[in-house]
Design a protein around this motif. Structure first.
Motif, PDB file in Angstrom:
ATOM      1  N   LEU A  73       0.286  -1.558  -0.458  1.00  0.00           N
ATOM      2  CA  LEU A  73       0.010  -0.202   0.284  1.00  0.00           C
ATOM      3  C   LEU A  73       0.695   1.350  -0.054  1.00  0.00           C
ATOM      4  O   LEU A  73       0.421   2.740  -1.068  1.00  0.00           O
ATOM      5  CB  LEU A  73      -0.877   0.499   1.100  1.00  0.00           C
ATOM      6  CG  LEU A  73      -2.310  -0.920   0.785  1.00  0.00           C
ATOM      7  CD1 LEU A  73      -2.986  -0.206   2.168  1.00  0.00           C
ATOM      8  CD2 LEU A  73      -2.821  -0.231   0.416  1.00  0.00           C
ATOM      9  N   ILE A  74       2.001   0.992   0.672  1.00  0.00           N
ATOM     10  CA  ILE A  74       2.788   2.717   0.692  1.00  0.00           C
ATOM     11  C   ILE A  74       3.891   2.609  -0.492  1.00  0.00           C
ATOM     12  O   ILE A  74       4.121   3.614  -0.663  1.00  0.00           O
ATOM     13  CB  ILE A  74       3.798   2.326   2.171  1.00  0.00           C
ATOM     14  CG1 ILE A  74       3.038   1.963   3.068  1.00  0.00           C
ATOM     15  CG2 ILE A  74       4.986   3.538   2.737  1.00  0.00           C
ATOM     16  CD1 ILE A  74       3.856   2.127   4.796  1.00  0.00           C
ATOM     17  N   LEU A  75       3.988   1.662  -1.049  1.00  0.00           N
ATOM     18  CA  LEU A  75       5.126   1.215  -1.294  1.00  0.00           C
ATOM     19  C   LEU A  75       4.280   1.980  -3.691  1.00  0.00           C
ATOM     20  O   LEU A  75       4.740   3.105  -4.135  1.00  0.00           O
ATOM     21  CB  LEU A  75       5.324  -0.104  -2.412  1.00  0.00           C
ATOM     22  CG  LEU A  75       6.956   0.351  -1.067  1.00  0.00           C
ATOM     23  CD1 LEU A  75       7.660  -1.123  -1.255  1.00  0.00           C
ATOM     24  CD2 LEU A  75       7.702   0.920  -1.682  1.00  0.00           C
ATOM     25  N   SER A  76       3.222   1.350  -3.566  1.00  0.00           N
ATOM     26  CA  SER A  76       1.659   1.915  -4.847  1.00  0.00           C
ATOM     27  C   SER A  76       1.821   3.859  -3.812  1.00  0.00           C
ATOM     28  O   SER A  76       1.731   3.989  -5.831  1.00  0.00           O
ATOM     29  CB  SER A  76       0.892   1.037  -4.479  1.00  0.00           C
ATOM     30  OG  SER A  76      -0.182   1.408  -5.818  1.00  0.00           O
ATOM     31  N   GLY A  77       1.837   3.644  -2.988  1.00  0.00           N
ATOM     32  CA  GLY A  77       1.087   5.377  -3.094  1.00  0.00           C
ATOM     33  C   GLY A  77       2.547   6.670  -3.490  1.00  0.00           C
ATOM     34  O   GLY A  77       2.685   7.412  -4.273  1.00  0.00           O
ATOM     35  N   LEU A  78       3.443   5.955  -3.147  1.00  0.00           N
ATOM     36  CA  LEU A  78       4.855   6.701  -3.397  1.00  0.00           C
ATOM     37  C   LEU A  78       5.372   6.475  -4.372  1.00  0.00           C
ATOM     38  O   LEU A  78       5.498   7.193  -5.220  1.00  0.00           O
ATOM     39  CB  LEU A  78       6.290   5.857  -2.609  1.00  0.00           C
ATOM     40  CG  LEU A  78       6.163   6.117  -0.863  1.00  0.00           C
ATOM     41  CD1 LEU A  78       6.946   5.792  -0.424  1.00  0.00           C
ATOM     42  CD2 LEU A  78       6.139   7.546  -0.707  1.00  0.00           C
ATOM     43  N   LYS A  79       4.531   5.294  -5.518  1.00  0.00           N
ATOM     44  CA  LYS A  79       5.081   5.440  -6.523  1.00  0.00           C
ATOM     45  C   LYS A  79       4.879   6.127  -7.513  1.00  0.00           C
ATOM     46  O   LYS A  79       5.527   6.440  -9.038  1.00  0.00           O
ATOM     47  CB  LYS A  79       5.248   4.162  -6.970  1.00  0.00           C
ATOM     48  CG  LYS A  79       5.213   3.445  -8.583  1.00  0.00           C
ATOM     49  CD  LYS A  79       4.871   1.865  -8.498  1.00  0.00           C
ATOM     50  CE  LYS A  79       4.913   1.226 -10.387  1.00  0.00           C
ATOM     51  NZ  LYS A  79       4.745   0.042 -10.859  1.00  0.00           N
ATOM     52  N   THR A  80       3.338   6.536  -7.253  1.00  0.00           N
ATOM     53  CA  THR A  80       2.709   7.717  -7.621  1.00  0.00           C
ATOM     54  C   THR A  80       4.195   9.240  -8.725  1.00  0.00           C
ATOM     55  O   THR A  80       3.572   9.796  -9.253  1.00  0.00           O
ATOM     56  CB  THR A  80       1.193   8.321  -7.730  1.00  0.00           C
ATOM     57  OG1 THR A  80       0.907   9.022  -6.201  1.00  0.00           O
ATOM     58  CG2 THR A  80       0.655   7.044  -7.177  1.00  0.00           C
ATOM     59  N   LYS A  81       4.712   9.651  -6.923  1.00  0.00           N
ATOM     60  CA  LYS A  81       5.073  10.607  -6.696  1.00  0.00           C
ATOM     61  C   LYS A  81       4.550  11.742  -7.610  1.00  0.00           C
ATOM     62  O   LYS A  81       5.073  12.971  -7.470  1.00  0.00           O
ATOM     63  CB  LYS A  81       6.557  10.796  -8.327  1.00  0.00           C
ATOM     64  CG  LYS A  81       7.119   9.666  -7.901  1.00  0.00           C
ATOM     65  CD  LYS A  81       8.346   9.073  -9.531  1.00  0.00           C
ATOM     66  CE  LYS A  81       9.193   8.074  -8.752  1.00  0.00           C
ATOM     67  NZ  LYS A  81      10.108   7.925 -10.498  1.00  0.00           N
ATOM     68  N   PHE A  82       3.055  11.896  -6.638  1.00  0.00           N
ATOM     69  CA  PHE A  82       2.114  12.720  -6.542  1.00  0.00           C
ATOM     70  C   PHE A  82       2.446  13.934  -5.702  1.00  0.00           C
ATOM     71  O   PHE A  82       2.623  12.518  -3.996  1.00  0.00           O
ATOM     72  CB  PHE A  82       0.516  11.850  -6.960  1.00  0.00           C
ATOM     73  CG  PHE A  82      -0.414  13.415  -6.188  1.00  0.00           C
ATOM     74  CD1 PHE A  82      -1.094  14.320  -7.463  1.00  0.00           C
ATOM     75  CD2 PHE A  82      -1.087  13.422  -5.816  1.00  0.00           C
ATOM     76  CE1 PHE A  82      -1.502  15.224  -7.830  1.00  0.00           C
ATOM     77  CE2 PHE A  82      -2.288  14.342  -5.530  1.00  0.00           C
ATOM     78  CZ  PHE A  82      -2.420  15.150  -6.466  1.00  0.00           C
ATOM     79  N   ASN A  83       2.057  14.630  -5.150  1.00  0.00           N
ATOM     80  CA  ASN A  83       2.550  15.279  -4.403  1.00  0.00           C
ATOM     81  C   ASN A  83       1.603  16.324  -4.087  1.00  0.00           C
ATOM     82  O   ASN A  83       0.929  17.481  -4.741  1.00  0.00           O
ATOM     83  CB  ASN A  83       3.300  16.125  -4.541  1.00  0.00           C
ATOM     84  CG  ASN A  83       4.439  17.651  -3.240  1.00  0.00           C
ATOM     85  OD1 ASN A  83       3.085  18.096  -2.826  1.00  0.00           O
ATOM     86  ND2 ASN A  83       5.003  17.257  -2.990  1.00  0.00           N
ATOM     87  N   MET A  84       0.449  15.680  -3.580  1.00  0.00           N
ATOM     88  CA  MET A  84      -0.557  16.605  -2.507  1.00  0.00           C
ATOM     89  C   MET A  84      -0.765  17.900  -2.306  1.00  0.00           C
ATOM     90  O   MET A  84      -1.443  19.170  -2.183  1.00  0.00           O
ATOM     91  CB  MET A  84      -1.708  16.243  -1.902  1.00  0.00           C
ATOM     92  CG  MET A  84      -2.577  16.011  -1.432  1.00  0.00           C
ATOM     93  SD  MET A  84      -4.176  16.901  -2.857  1.00  0.00           S
ATOM     94  CE  MET A  84      -5.297  17.428  -2.624  1.00  0.00           C
ATOM     95  N   GLY A  85       0.516  17.818  -1.580  1.00  0.00           N
ATOM     96  CA  GLY A  85       0.457  19.487  -1.446  1.00  0.00           C
ATOM     97  C   GLY A  85       1.009  20.802  -2.432  1.00  0.00           C
ATOM     98  O   GLY A  85       0.367  22.298  -2.419  1.00  0.00           O
ATOM     99  N   GLN A  86       1.837  20.401  -3.106  1.00  0.00           N
ATOM    100  CA  GLN A  86       1.872  21.217  -4.456  1.00  0.00           C
ATOM    101  C   GLN A  86       0.203  21.459  -5.009  1.00  0.00           C
ATOM    102  O   GLN A  86       0.627  22.739  -5.881  1.00  0.00           O
ATOM    103  CB  GLN A  86       2.744  20.662  -5.487  1.00  0.00           C
ATOM    104  CG  GLN A  86       4.021  20.893  -4.778  1.00  0.00           C
ATOM    105  CD  GLN A  86       4.812  20.056  -6.327  1.00  0.00           C
ATOM    106  OE1 GLN A  86       4.180  19.257  -6.752  1.00  0.00           O
ATOM    107  NE2 GLN A  86       6.311  20.087  -5.181  1.00  0.00           N
ATOM    108  N   LEU A  87      -0.440  20.684  -4.972  1.00  0.00           N
ATOM    109  CA  LEU A  87      -1.677  20.973  -5.846  1.00  0.00           C
ATOM    110  C   LEU A  87      -2.662  21.710  -5.507  1.00  0.00           C
ATOM    111  O   LEU A  87      -2.740  22.277  -5.662  1.00  0.00           O
ATOM    112  CB  LEU A  87      -2.436  19.495  -5.627  1.00  0.00           C
ATOM    113  CG  LEU A  87      -4.001  19.474  -6.057  1.00  0.00           C
ATOM    114  CD1 LEU A  87      -3.556  19.812  -7.932  1.00  0.00           C
ATOM    115  CD2 LEU A  87      -4.899  18.162  -6.509  1.00  0.00           C
TER     116      LEU A  87
END
Length: 217
Positions: free
Chosen positions: A151-165
């Motif tokens: 679960l953790i790796l799958s989320g990190l893999k997206t390299k998505f930065n919600m803070g920036q959004l």
């Protein structure tokens, strides 16, 4: 909840000690020894407050004109409880918050650069590659059941930065990697982001969240 945390020994996680040491807090390399530790500890406290329904503690440092409302706090509880249903779920999220900033810890970075021949200013990328290829670098991560590691790796893999959004610093193209992750992984990732951001001012005040006000929520 307190008994649960102590039983699982998350309060003694070795990564928390690392966050007190040699840490690079920004891509430019600014050292923030101790600051990341305080932020992480507050993130963990905020999650605990929400799980236990401690509204007053969560909003203690907020002024009346910006204070998160009880209704919004209840929404946050509902949002959190939808994913974190068991003690193991909660422990895995606490562990996620503990290891979240390992990509900023110099000894951790040095090992990744040396053994994986990887250099990056993106601490999330360093964390992802380090945990994926050398999970034993983090005792807390490697202690998790495989389903939580995935679960953790799958989320990190997206390299998505919600803070920036949230700050309108992203472009539509930055959303594309999210399409490769399953719903549960994204949801787990977003809960981690919520409390990580909520505790981001923990080095300034630790009596609740300055950041997650009514307007922010």
């Amino acid at each position: 909840m307190e008994e649960f945390i102590m039983k699982k020994s998350i309060e003694q996680a070795p990564e928390l000690t690392l966050l007190k040491g040699n840490v690079k807090g920004t891509p430019e390399g600014e050292k923030t020894a101790g600051m990341e530790y305080k932020r992480t500890r507050l993130s963990m406290k905020l999650l605990k407050y929400v799980l236990e329904g401690k509204y007053c503690e969560f909003t203690a440092c907020q002024n009346d004109d910006v204070r998160l409302t009880p209704m919004s706090f209840a929404e946050m509880q509902q949002y959190t409880n939808k994913m974190l249903k068991t003690d193991d779920d909660i422990y895995a999220m606490m562990a996620y918050l503990v290891i979240n900033d390992l990509g900023k810890v110099v000894p951790f970075i040095d090992q990744i650069e040396k053994k994986l021949k990887l250099q990056s200013v993106d601490h999330d990328e360093l964390l992802y590659e380090g945990l994926k290829q050398m999970p034993k670098l983090s005792k807390t991560f490697s202690s998790l059941e495989s389903k939580y590691q995935e679960l953790i790796l799958s989320g990190l893999k997206t390299k998505f930065n919600m803070g920036q959004l949230v700050r309108s610093e992203n472009l539509p193209v930055h959303l594309i990697p999210l399409t490769s992750a399953d719903y549960k992984s994204i949801y787990f990732y977003m809960i981690h982001v919520l409390y990580d951001i909520g505790g981001a001012a923990g080095h300034v005040r630790d009596d609740g969240s300055i950041i997650i006000t009514e307007a922010y929520w």
